[in-house]
Design an enzyme around this catalytic site. Structure first.
Site, PDB file in Angstrom:
ATOM      1  N   HIS A 373      25.380 -48.625 118.189  1.00  0.00           N
ATOM      2  CA  HIS A 373      24.514 -48.826 119.354  1.00  0.00           C
ATOM      3  C   HIS A 373      23.051 -48.738 118.977  1.00  0.00           C
ATOM      4  O   HIS A 373      22.218 -49.483 119.476  1.00  0.00           O
ATOM      5  CB  HIS A 373      24.840 -47.786 120.420  1.00  0.00           C
ATOM      6  CG  HIS A 373      26.300 -47.740 120.725  1.00  0.00           C
ATOM      7  ND1 HIS A 373      26.916 -46.668 121.269  1.00  0.00           N
ATOM      8  CD2 HIS A 373      27.259 -48.668 120.537  1.00  0.00           C
ATOM      9  CE1 HIS A 373      28.193 -46.913 121.402  1.00  0.00           C
ATOM     10  NE2 HIS A 373      28.432 -48.124 120.955  1.00  0.00           N
ATOM     11  N   ARG A 516      26.139 -62.612 130.246  1.00  0.00           N
ATOM     12  CA  ARG A 516      27.515 -62.469 129.784  1.00  0.00           C
ATOM     13  C   ARG A 516      28.081 -61.197 130.407  1.00  0.00           C
ATOM     14  O   ARG A 516      27.455 -60.135 130.313  1.00  0.00           O
ATOM     15  CB  ARG A 516      27.547 -62.342 128.264  1.00  0.00           C
ATOM     16  CG  ARG A 516      28.935 -61.951 127.776  1.00  0.00           C
ATOM     17  CD  ARG A 516      29.031 -61.936 126.297  1.00  0.00           C
ATOM     18  NE  ARG A 516      28.523 -60.711 125.718  1.00  0.00           N
ATOM     19  CZ  ARG A 516      28.463 -60.498 124.416  1.00  0.00           C
ATOM     20  NH1 ARG A 516      28.847 -61.446 123.575  1.00  0.00           N
ATOM     21  NH2 ARG A 516      28.006 -59.374 123.935  1.00  0.00           N
ATOM     22  N   GLU A 615      35.086 -67.623 121.123  1.00  0.00           N
ATOM     23  CA  GLU A 615      34.965 -66.657 120.025  1.00  0.00           C
ATOM     24  C   GLU A 615      36.254 -66.511 119.235  1.00  0.00           C
ATOM     25  O   GLU A 615      36.326 -65.747 118.283  1.00  0.00           O
ATOM     26  CB  GLU A 615      34.546 -65.289 120.572  1.00  0.00           C
ATOM     27  CG  GLU A 615      33.271 -65.350 121.402  1.00  0.00           C
ATOM     28  CD  GLU A 615      32.756 -63.986 121.809  1.00  0.00           C
ATOM     29  OE1 GLU A 615      32.036 -63.375 121.003  1.00  0.00           O
ATOM     30  OE2 GLU A 615      33.062 -63.541 122.922  1.00  0.00           O
ATOM     31  N   ASP A 639      31.883 -63.476 116.209  1.00  0.00           N
ATOM     32  CA  ASP A 639      33.317 -63.234 116.320  1.00  0.00           C
ATOM     33  C   ASP A 639      34.114 -64.428 115.821  1.00  0.00           C
ATOM     34  O   ASP A 639      35.108 -64.264 115.110  1.00  0.00           O
ATOM     35  CB  ASP A 639      33.694 -62.929 117.776  1.00  0.00           C
ATOM     36  CG  ASP A 639      33.480 -61.453 118.093  1.00  0.00           C
ATOM     37  OD1 ASP A 639      33.916 -60.625 117.281  1.00  0.00           O
ATOM     38  OD2 ASP A 639      32.865 -61.146 119.121  1.00  0.00           O
ATOM     39  N   CYS A 686      25.529 -69.067 120.012  1.00  0.00           N
ATOM     40  CA  CYS A 686      24.668 -67.889 120.196  1.00  0.00           C
ATOM     41  C   CYS A 686      24.965 -66.745 119.225  1.00  0.00           C
ATOM     42  O   CYS A 686      24.550 -65.625 119.464  1.00  0.00           O
ATOM     43  CB  CYS A 686      24.732 -67.386 121.631  1.00  0.00           C
ATOM     44  SG  CYS A 686      26.338 -66.745 122.099  1.00  0.00           S
TER      45      CYS A 686
END
Ligand code: PEP
Ligand code: MG
Length: 759
Positions: A373, A516, A615, A639, A686
């Site tokens: 994070h 998203r 993805e 991904d 993206c």
């Protein structure tokens, strides 16, 4: 040595021998003289007080070499000559294991190494203890006697306490002097090789997130007063833990569990007793806490069980708190933050990092991960970040000069002037390039062939939005909504989220923002969510899979988005859609919410676009109906690439193994482009690769007309696209693919260099 040397003070306050020794030691250390003189006096004093023929101090010369630095009793010529590898001989074994060796017959001991230059063959008894501070090994302190006898427990204890005081003094530079083994700590330059968390370079001054507590008074004269100080400190500590417990959200079971464990440790009688005993033997309250903490860290290093390790971490943290209370050196040490702070920490939470915000020039962490994070926030704030810089919190002091090279994952602490000069040249070159890019800000990304590519930015925090103006992005191609969840310790309320999304749309001033929906799971574990023990979280219960199975949070988020739009156009995309049905179901949730909001009388968005993130390879082969129904598709290249090559994006060993410009991957992307063209569906890319100029150029050449990237990448990508002919680039790619090459990169780079542009 008198057998009762280490006995503790009697209640009537008579001095114990260990206290007398510690006091003599302190006076010696406080006296004048260079490092070597001091060490010599200390070995003499210990041998004398303990009644041993030999006392020697070995210090680390480098990571795995110990050097005899002072001795009483061994041959003087061997000082600074005798060296041992880590693990070699009894001294090396003490250093490696971090535990004492006590033997009546040293030559018979496993691993004994005879060193003729020292003349030690006549000494039978050997006691060696580590000189360490908070798990950091500095050397070994040894006493030896001719008589074949085992040293008593009290003697071992006394020598350990002395070793600990030596470690404290070494930390304060008491033995600084000539010779590498005697170098003062925290003065020479050190290079750390870590990993890239966020690219970019920075020069500044160290700002320790949690400055280490410096104990300047390891020896104390009045044990009763010290015990009193310790008890007062512990009482304050207990109070602070109780306060934390009452403030904690009772619904948050995990947080409660942790705090309960803290309370248990803070109230542990054994912990307090051990520290009081250390004080009675001559240590100050702070030194007693540190001695216990060192022992905890030594245990930590050996415990494989993750649960026990966590508990020992708690105890370590508690000791830190107690030390701060006793020394008054809290996070508020009174030190002023430098103008150009580079944050140095073991690890840091996303919320704390956000609080520092953009005033940080760089961040260096001992732990951390690319997908952590903190790394996500550092990326969002565009602050260079180096992770895995092992031991930097032990080496760095507040205010130290530091250079952070996020591109290479390198950190220079207290660099030489030549290194700093070369580094500044690099920064200056980057600044020049930035100026060039700023000049392109208002211009579109039109290639020489006339094709225009839409360049958008990725975002996730309010802090990102100012970059919309500065970078020249056309809009936000990916707004990662989970960041708002990651930096909180509770699920945000609908009203809070609606207000936030509304501010995002305000800041975008009519530009398109693709929100998203929550993408949690895998590496993104919410602090308030129970961590699932999944064997393979990246392929587990994550993103839309969570949203569809437990739709409460998804529905709340969709409501918040609809309210935030308040009549303005809204773009929503669902992450990690692997099959048509998942998209249908997710879309249905949104349509139902639109319906419900309408019935409640709320103003509906004037236009809604509903898209899916591609993805997983499966979605590229979804039925035509999927492509026709989706308003747009966004390729999540991070991904998609990991699943295409079956190479974990978080695993340093494999994540760079396969080239994005590999012929198979590019031809797979071409297949997606074709499917979208067939159904006239808008397509964008993206993932991080969109922000790499050569990759971006190839994506554009194979037909992608919209790319979304970090704001800092827009300038370099635009600059390259404006200088090339995409039709020519496509021909180069096709020719390379037909030639049987693994990757088209060499051919593309060669073509670029022939145009006088290899950037
Ligand atoms: C991706 O996977 O490429 C993507 C943009 O999503 P994230 O990096 O947040 O998983
Ligand atoms: Mg993704």
């Amino acid at each position: 040595m008198a057998d009762d040397m280490a006995k503790t003070a009697d209640d009537d306050g008579t001095d114990s021998d260990s206290r007398r020794l510690l006091r003599r030691l302190r006076d010696t250390l406080a006296g004048p003289g260079e490092g070597q003189e001091r060490l010599d006096r200390i070995t003499h004093l210990i041998a004398d007080s303990m009644g041993c023929e030999v006392c020697s101090i070995y210090l680390f010369r480098d990571e795995d070499t110990l050097e005899l630095c002072a001795t009483e009793g061994l041959k003087a010529e061997s000082v600074h000559m005798t060296r041992l590898r880590l693990g070699e001989g009894l001294v090396g074994r003490v250093a490696r294991s971090g535990t004492a060796i006590n033997t009546a017959n040293a030559p018979a001991e496993k691993g004994f190494r005879y060193m003729p230059e020292t003349g030690e063959e006549i000494y039978s008894a050997f006691l060696g203890v580590p000189v360490q501070r908070l798990g950091e090994m500095l050397g070994v302190l040894v006493v030896q006697s001719k008589a074949a006898r085992q040293y008593s427990d009290d003697e071992v204890y006394a020598l350990e306490v002395v070793a600990m005081v030596l470690a404290e003094m070494a930390e304060l530079g008491a033995f600084a002097g000539e010779g590498e083994a005697l170098a003062a700590p925290h003065q020479h330059s050190v290079l750390f090789r870590g990993g890239t968390g966020q690219e970019g370079t920075a020069e500044g001054r160290v700002w320790l997130h949690e400055p280490r507590v410096v104990v300047t008074n390891p020896v104390a004269d009045d044990p009763q007063a010290e015990c009193e100080r310790l008890r007062e400190g512990v009482a304050k500590l207990r109070l602070s833990v109780d306060t934390l417990l009452t403030q904690a959200d009772s619904a948050d079971g995990e947080q409660h569990q942790v705090l309960e464990a803290y309370r248990m440790f803070a109230n542990s009688r054994g912990w307090l007793n051990r520290m009081e005993e250390d004080i009675l033997r001559g240590l100050s309250a702070e030194a007693a806490v540190e001695k216990e903490q060192s022992a905890t860290r030594a245990r930590l290093a050996q415990v494989p069980d993750p649960y026990l390790r966590e508990r020992l971490h708690d105890l370590d943290d508690l000791s830190n708190r107690l030390l701060r209370i006793l020394t008054g050196q809290g996070a508020e040490t009174g030190a002023a933050m430098p103008d150009d702070p580079v944050l140095v920490a073991r690890n840091i939470g996303p919320g704390e990092l956000l609080e520092y915000g953009r005033k940080l020039k760089g961040v260096v962490l001992e732990e951390g991960a690319v997908g952590s994070h903190a790394a996500i926030v550092a990326r969002a704030l565009a602050i260079p970040l180096v992770i895995h810089a092992e031991r930097i919190t032990t080496e760095a002091l507040n205010g130290d000069h530091i250079l952070v090279d996020g591109d290479q994952g390198l950190v220079h602490l207290r660099p030489d002037e030549t290194v700093a000069a070369a580094f500044r040249d690099k920064i200056a070159m980057q600044a020049k390039a930035m100026e060039r890019y700023a000049g392109l800000r208002m211009l579109p990304a039109v290639a020489k062939c006339g094709t225009t590519v839409g360049l958008h930015m990725n975002a996730g925090l309010m802090a990102d939005l100012p970059s919309l103006e500065g970078s020249g992005a056309e809009g936000v191609g990916l707004f990662r909504t989970e960041l708002q969840f990651l930096i909180r310790n509770k699920v945000p309320k609908r009203g809070e989220l609606a207000a936030l999304y509304s501010r995002v749309l305000d800041a975008a001033k009519g530009r398109r923002v693709a929100f998203r929906t929550l993408d949690i799971g895998s590496d993104k574990v919410l602090p308030f969510m129970k961590r699932l023990d999944e064997p393979n979280p990246a392929m587990g219960w994550r993103a839309i899979r969570v949203g569809l199975e437990k739709p409460g949070v998804l529905r709340m988020q969709l409501q918040a988005l609809l309210r935030a739009a308040d009549g303005r156009p809204l773009t929503v995309m669902f992450p990690f859609i692997a099959q048509f049905e998942e998209f249908l179901e997710a879309r249905e949730h949104l349509l139902e919410e639109i319906d419900r909001e309408g019935q409640l009388g709320h103003t509906l968005p004037e236009k809604i676009e509903i898209g899916a993130m591609l993805e997983t390879p499966s979605l590229a082969y979804a039925p035509k109906a999927f492509f026709e129904l989706a308003d747009f598709i966004s390729i999540g290249g991070n991904d998609l690439k990991q699943f295409f090559f079956a190479a974990d994006r978080e695993n340093e060993r494999v994540r760079r193994r396969y080239d994005t410009l590999d012929v198979s991957f590019l031809s797979f992307l071409q297949h997606i482009v074709q499917r979208c063209e067939d159904s006239n569906t808008a397509l964008s890319f993206c993932g991080e690769d969109a922000g790499r100029p050569v990759e971006a150029l190839c994506f554009a050449a194979i037909g992608l007309r919209s790319l979304s990237m970090r704001p800092a990448s827009i300038g370099p990508v635009k600059s390259l696209i404006r200088r090339v002919d995409l039709k020519e680039a496509r021909a180069v790619i096709e020719e390379a693919a037909a030639s049987g090459a693994q990757s088209v990169r060499p051919a593309v780079l060669d073509w670029l260099s022939r145009q006088g542009d290899g950037s």
